[in-house]
Write a protein that holds these residues in place. Structure first.
Motif, PDB file in Angstrom:
ATOM      1  N   LYS A   1      -4.415  14.258  -4.338  1.00  0.00           N
ATOM      2  CA  LYS A   1      -3.964  14.528  -5.703  1.00  0.00           C
ATOM      3  C   LYS A   1      -2.615  13.847  -5.949  1.00  0.00           C
ATOM      4  O   LYS A   1      -1.697  13.937  -5.136  1.00  0.00           O
ATOM      5  CB  LYS A   1      -3.832  16.043  -5.917  1.00  0.00           C
ATOM      6  CG  LYS A   1      -3.919  16.399  -7.359  1.00  0.00           C
ATOM      7  CD  LYS A   1      -4.453  17.799  -7.582  1.00  0.00           C
ATOM      8  CE  LYS A   1      -4.495  18.136  -9.050  1.00  0.00           C
ATOM      9  NZ  LYS A   1      -5.116  17.132  -9.892  1.00  0.00           N
ATOM     10  N   GLY A   2      -2.531  13.116  -7.049  1.00  0.00           N
ATOM     11  CA  GLY A   2      -1.272  12.457  -7.418  1.00  0.00           C
ATOM     12  C   GLY A   2      -0.890  11.298  -6.517  1.00  0.00           C
ATOM     13  O   GLY A   2       0.269  10.878  -6.485  1.00  0.00           O
ATOM     14  N   ALA A   3      -1.851  10.751  -5.768  1.00  0.00           N
ATOM     15  CA  ALA A   3      -1.538   9.658  -4.839  1.00  0.00           C
ATOM     16  C   ALA A   3      -1.248   8.346  -5.573  1.00  0.00           C
ATOM     17  O   ALA A   3      -0.713   7.408  -4.990  1.00  0.00           O
ATOM     18  CB  ALA A   3      -2.688   9.464  -3.857  1.00  0.00           C
ATOM     19  N   GLY A   4      -1.571   8.297  -6.867  1.00  0.00           N
ATOM     20  CA  GLY A   4      -1.243   7.104  -7.643  1.00  0.00           C
ATOM     21  C   GLY A   4      -2.422   6.175  -7.846  1.00  0.00           C
ATOM     22  O   GLY A   4      -3.535   6.445  -7.408  1.00  0.00           O
TER      23      GLY A   4
ATOM     24  N   ALA B   1      -1.137   4.352  -0.490  1.00  0.00           N
ATOM     25  CA  ALA B   1      -0.317   5.364  -1.154  1.00  0.00           C
ATOM     26  C   ALA B   1       0.700   5.911  -0.152  1.00  0.00           C
ATOM     27  O   ALA B   1       0.563   5.704   1.061  1.00  0.00           O
ATOM     28  CB  ALA B   1      -1.210   6.495  -1.650  1.00  0.00           C
ATOM     29  N   ALA B   2       1.685   6.639  -0.690  1.00  0.00           N
ATOM     30  CA  ALA B   2       2.668   7.263   0.198  1.00  0.00           C
ATOM     31  C   ALA B   2       1.972   8.300   1.084  1.00  0.00           C
ATOM     32  O   ALA B   2       0.809   8.631   0.865  1.00  0.00           O
ATOM     33  CB  ALA B   2       3.746   7.940  -0.650  1.00  0.00           C
ATOM     34  N   LYS B   3       2.689   8.834   2.028  1.00  0.00           N
ATOM     35  CA  LYS B   3       2.207   9.871   2.956  1.00  0.00           C
ATOM     36  C   LYS B   3       0.967   9.427   3.728  1.00  0.00           C
ATOM     37  O   LYS B   3      -0.018  10.187   3.861  1.00  0.00           O
ATOM     38  CB  LYS B   3       1.906  11.177   2.210  1.00  0.00           C
ATOM     39  CG  LYS B   3       3.111  11.815   1.546  1.00  0.00           C
ATOM     40  CD  LYS B   3       2.741  13.188   1.041  1.00  0.00           C
ATOM     41  CE  LYS B   3       3.808  13.702   0.100  1.00  0.00           C
ATOM     42  NZ  LYS B   3       3.341  14.777  -0.757  1.00  0.00           N
ATOM     43  N   SER B   4       0.968   8.208   4.202  1.00  0.00           N
ATOM     44  CA  SER B   4      -0.089   7.731   5.113  1.00  0.00           C
ATOM     45  C   SER B   4      -1.495   7.894   4.548  1.00  0.00           C
ATOM     46  O   SER B   4      -2.391   8.434   5.213  1.00  0.00           O
ATOM     47  CB  SER B   4      -0.009   8.483   6.446  1.00  0.00           C
ATOM     48  OG  SER B   4       1.294   8.458   6.944  1.00  0.00           O
ATOM     49  N   ARG B   5      -1.670   7.459   3.300  1.00  0.00           N
ATOM     50  CA  ARG B   5      -3.002   7.525   2.695  1.00  0.00           C
ATOM     51  C   ARG B   5      -3.392   6.143   2.167  1.00  0.00           C
ATOM     52  O   ARG B   5      -2.507   5.368   1.768  1.00  0.00           O
ATOM     53  CB  ARG B   5      -3.002   8.530   1.525  1.00  0.00           C
ATOM     54  CG  ARG B   5      -2.756   9.967   1.942  1.00  0.00           C
ATOM     55  CD  ARG B   5      -2.423  10.860   0.768  1.00  0.00           C
ATOM     56  NE  ARG B   5      -1.184  10.470   0.114  1.00  0.00           N
ATOM     57  CZ  ARG B   5      -0.698  11.048  -0.969  1.00  0.00           C
ATOM     58  NH1 ARG B   5      -1.350  12.042  -1.544  1.00  0.00           N
ATOM     59  NH2 ARG B   5       0.435  10.644  -1.503  1.00  0.00           N
ATOM     60  N   ALA B   6      -4.658   5.849   2.153  1.00  0.00           N
ATOM     61  CA  ALA B   6      -5.127   4.579   1.590  1.00  0.00           C
ATOM     62  C   ALA B   6      -6.489   4.790   0.944  1.00  0.00           C
ATOM     63  O   ALA B   6      -7.247   5.675   1.365  1.00  0.00           O
ATOM     64  CB  ALA B   6      -5.236   3.525   2.689  1.00  0.00           C
ATOM     65  N   VAL B   7      -6.776   4.012  -0.078  1.00  0.00           N
ATOM     66  CA  VAL B   7      -8.082   4.080  -0.754  1.00  0.00           C
ATOM     67  C   VAL B   7      -8.657   2.678  -0.845  1.00  0.00           C
ATOM     68  O   VAL B   7      -7.946   1.738  -1.210  1.00  0.00           O
ATOM     69  CB  VAL B   7      -7.953   4.606  -2.207  1.00  0.00           C
ATOM     70  CG1 VAL B   7      -9.333   4.759  -2.846  1.00  0.00           C
ATOM     71  CG2 VAL B   7      -7.228   5.914  -2.245  1.00  0.00           C
ATOM     72  N   MET B   8      -9.910   2.540  -0.500  1.00  0.00           N
ATOM     73  CA  MET B   8     -10.578   1.260  -0.676  1.00  0.00           C
ATOM     74  C   MET B   8     -11.704   1.447  -1.686  1.00  0.00           C
ATOM     75  O   MET B   8     -12.431   2.448  -1.640  1.00  0.00           O
ATOM     76  CB  MET B   8     -11.140   0.771   0.644  1.00  0.00           C
ATOM     77  CG  MET B   8     -11.693  -0.627   0.570  1.00  0.00           C
ATOM     78  SD  MET B   8     -11.813  -1.350   2.191  1.00  0.00           S
ATOM     79  CE  MET B   8     -13.198  -0.452   2.820  1.00  0.00           C
ATOM     80  N   VAL B   9     -11.842   0.485  -2.586  1.00  0.00           N
ATOM     81  CA  VAL B   9     -12.809   0.583  -3.684  1.00  0.00           C
ATOM     82  C   VAL B   9     -13.682  -0.668  -3.665  1.00  0.00           C
ATOM     83  O   VAL B   9     -13.168  -1.784  -3.647  1.00  0.00           O
ATOM     84  CB  VAL B   9     -12.051   0.653  -5.033  1.00  0.00           C
ATOM     85  CG1 VAL B   9     -13.015   0.721  -6.197  1.00  0.00           C
ATOM     86  CG2 VAL B   9     -11.110   1.842  -5.046  1.00  0.00           C
ATOM     87  N   ARG B  10     -14.993  -0.475  -3.636  1.00  0.00           N
ATOM     88  CA  ARG B  10     -15.895  -1.633  -3.609  1.00  0.00           C
ATOM     89  C   ARG B  10     -17.024  -1.376  -4.599  1.00  0.00           C
ATOM     90  O   ARG B  10     -17.599  -0.286  -4.619  1.00  0.00           O
ATOM     91  CB  ARG B  10     -16.495  -1.822  -2.207  1.00  0.00           C
ATOM     92  CG  ARG B  10     -15.478  -1.783  -1.125  1.00  0.00           C
ATOM     93  CD  ARG B  10     -16.107  -1.832   0.253  1.00  0.00           C
ATOM     94  NE  ARG B  10     -16.244  -3.181   0.729  1.00  0.00           N
ATOM     95  CZ  ARG B  10     -16.600  -3.490   1.985  1.00  0.00           C
ATOM     96  NH1 ARG B  10     -16.865  -2.533   2.850  1.00  0.00           N
ATOM     97  NH2 ARG B  10     -16.703  -4.745   2.364  1.00  0.00           N
TER      98      ARG B  10
END
Ligand SMILES: Cc1cc2nc3c(=O)[nH]c(=O)nc-3n(C[C@H](O)[C@H](O)[C@H](O)COP(=O)(O)OP(=O)(O)OC[C@H]3O[C@@H](n4cnc5c(N)ncnc54)[C@H](O)[C@@H]3O)c2cc1C
Length: 428
Positions: free
Chosen positions: A273-276, A224-233
């Protein structure tokens, strides 16, 4: 020689060490203490690779670990609509040369299952020894306990004062209490301990949410923008594991660590919040998650892994961080080498600790290698560029950004030869 040994921390390193020590000498008296009121069998997916597999085999636990294997078939980078941007296959840790880099290693297992397998194996080993008539020694787990003070008594050992005021002398104290180890602080002093703690500039939160329709056996990663990441497993389980990485809102997240879980969740909610993509679903699930756990990404780099009769093993002594994917393997290696050196030099604990420290220098250095720099993309434009760039890059297998989140392409640790300790009386 029979030793009285206190192990602080019942995560991965502590119970592994306890089992190995029992195998080497059934007459050791081993006490494990855990700050939590019960066995802390939570956390997300862990893997072990390289030397982790032979160590588990030698301990006779490989099949028990395999029985809990998570069904993950690969990893994918996705865009805001869930579209695939890059895809990675399962990596076989038995192959050292030419192995494809990827997130998914041969043995992936939920941390809770791993903690339970190690704990139960230690308890079963003690029961077996007692049923065979072994006299002396013992294994004791004490939950809801902590150490208040330690006083080194040279070759006499360490005088320990527990949180409840009880005092006891041990020949050896081992800190296996994770990356924020209090044992490290007590043994080396607050200043050395703080200096050894090297922040990597990212925060991470782990938790489980109910499984969604798209959560399958392929792990998914979203930048995501602003140096964020999500990993889903998901790995074929009823719950889906969420990892949130952030280099945004750093100060607030850092401050939240001393506060309640509810306050920590509030800061992570604000951050994402709102990271997409599906992040709002993950945030909603986070509110009721009972296994939320967050911490700073950091490495621990000490000049020595012991001081006097206090040794450190696992993250407490040499945390390589989740970014390397080698924390569990390194914890297994440390427990194996420490138990091995104590078994080999059973009449000279001080010499054994010195050898432990020397043998561990190389694997610790190799485990702590981090791929390229760890910067998550900060602007929306950069994210767009990377997403679009990744599609082409993945076909060329050169996307650097994804490599930041992945184990090393050429895994130097795998080539490190595990020492043999016949004195440990293991399976092979
Ligand atoms: C609850 C939890 C969840 C985790 N989830 C993940 C994950 O999802 N993914 C991942 O890659 N890594 C995770 N980790 C870290 C991972 O387990 C380690 O990086 C690695 O396996 C090395 O294990 P370790 O035994 O050295 O440390 P840990 O597994 O961190 O175990 C340390 C143990 O010591 C206990 N402890 C801490 N302080 C004290 C004290 N003062 N007195 C007594 N006991 C103490 C802790 O409660 C814990 O049981 C998690 C750790 C914990 C504690």
């Amino acid at each position: 020689m029979s030793l009285s040994i206190l192990i602080i921390g019942t995560g991965i390193a502590g119970p592994t060490l306890a089992l190995l020590l029992q195998r080497a000498s059934p007459t050791h008296t081993i006490t494990l203490i855990e700050r939590a009121p019960t066995l802390r069998a939570s956390g997300l997916q862990l893997d072990f690779k390289a030397q982790g597999t032979p160590i588990m085999r030698k301990m006779g636990l490989l099949e028990a670990m395999r029985a809990h294997r998570v069904d993950e078939t690969g990893a994918r980078v996705v865009g805001a609509r869930g579209e695939t941007l890059a895809e990675y296959g399962v990596k076989n840790s038995a192959k050292t040369e030419g192995a494809q880099s990827g997130l998914t290693n041969e043995i992936e297992i939920m941390r809770g299952d791993m903690v339970r397998v190690l704990y139960e194996a230690g308890v079963a080993e003690r029961q077996r020894l007692e049923s065979e008539g072994v006299k002396g020694g013992g294994l004791k787990y004490v939950f809801g306990a902590s150490v208040k003070e330690v006083v080194q008594r040279g070759q006499q050992g360490v005088d320990v004062t527990f949180g409840d005021g009880r005092e006891e002398r041990f020949d050896l104290v081992v800190g296996a209490d994770g990356q924020n180890s209090r044992t490290r602080k007590m043994a080396f002093g607050a200043e050395v301990s703080a200096e050894a703690f090297k922040e990597l500039g990212s925060q991470v939160a782990y938790f489980n949410v109910p499984r969604g329709n798209g959560d399958g056996t392929i792990a998914r990663l979203f930048f995501a923008a602003k140096s964020r990441a999500v990993m889903v497993r998901n790995g074929g389980r009823p719950m889906t594991q969420i990892y949130m990485f952030s280099q945004h809102n750093m100060e607030k997240i850092r401050e939240s660590y001393g506060k309640s879980v509810a306050e920590q969740k509030a800061v992570w909610t604000e951050t994402f919040k709102g990271a997409g993509w599906e992040t709002d679903r993950f945030l909603e699930g986070m509110q009721t998650a009972d296994d939320f756990y967050s911490h700073q990404l950091a490495q621990v780099k000490l000049l020595a892994l012991y001081k006097g009769r206090i040794a450190l093993v696992g993250d407490a002594g040499y945390c390589p961080s989740v970014m390397t994917g080698k924390g569990t393997t390194a914890a297994f290696i440390g427990a194996y080498v420490l138990a091995g050196e104590l078994a080999r030099q059973t009449h000279d604990v001080d010499a054994a600790l010195k050898s432990y420290d020397e043998v561990m220098k190389e694997p610790v250095k190799l485990a702590q290698i981090i791929g390229s720099n760890m910067t998550l993309p900060s602007s929306s434009l950069a994210v767009w560029f990377i997403r679009n760039g990744l599609w082409a890059a993945s076909t060329l297998k050169i996307d650097k950004l994804f490599m930041n989140m992945m184990p090393q392409k050429k895994d130097a640790l795998e080539a490190w030869p595990l020492p043999e300790y016949p004195e440990l009386n293991l399976v092979e």
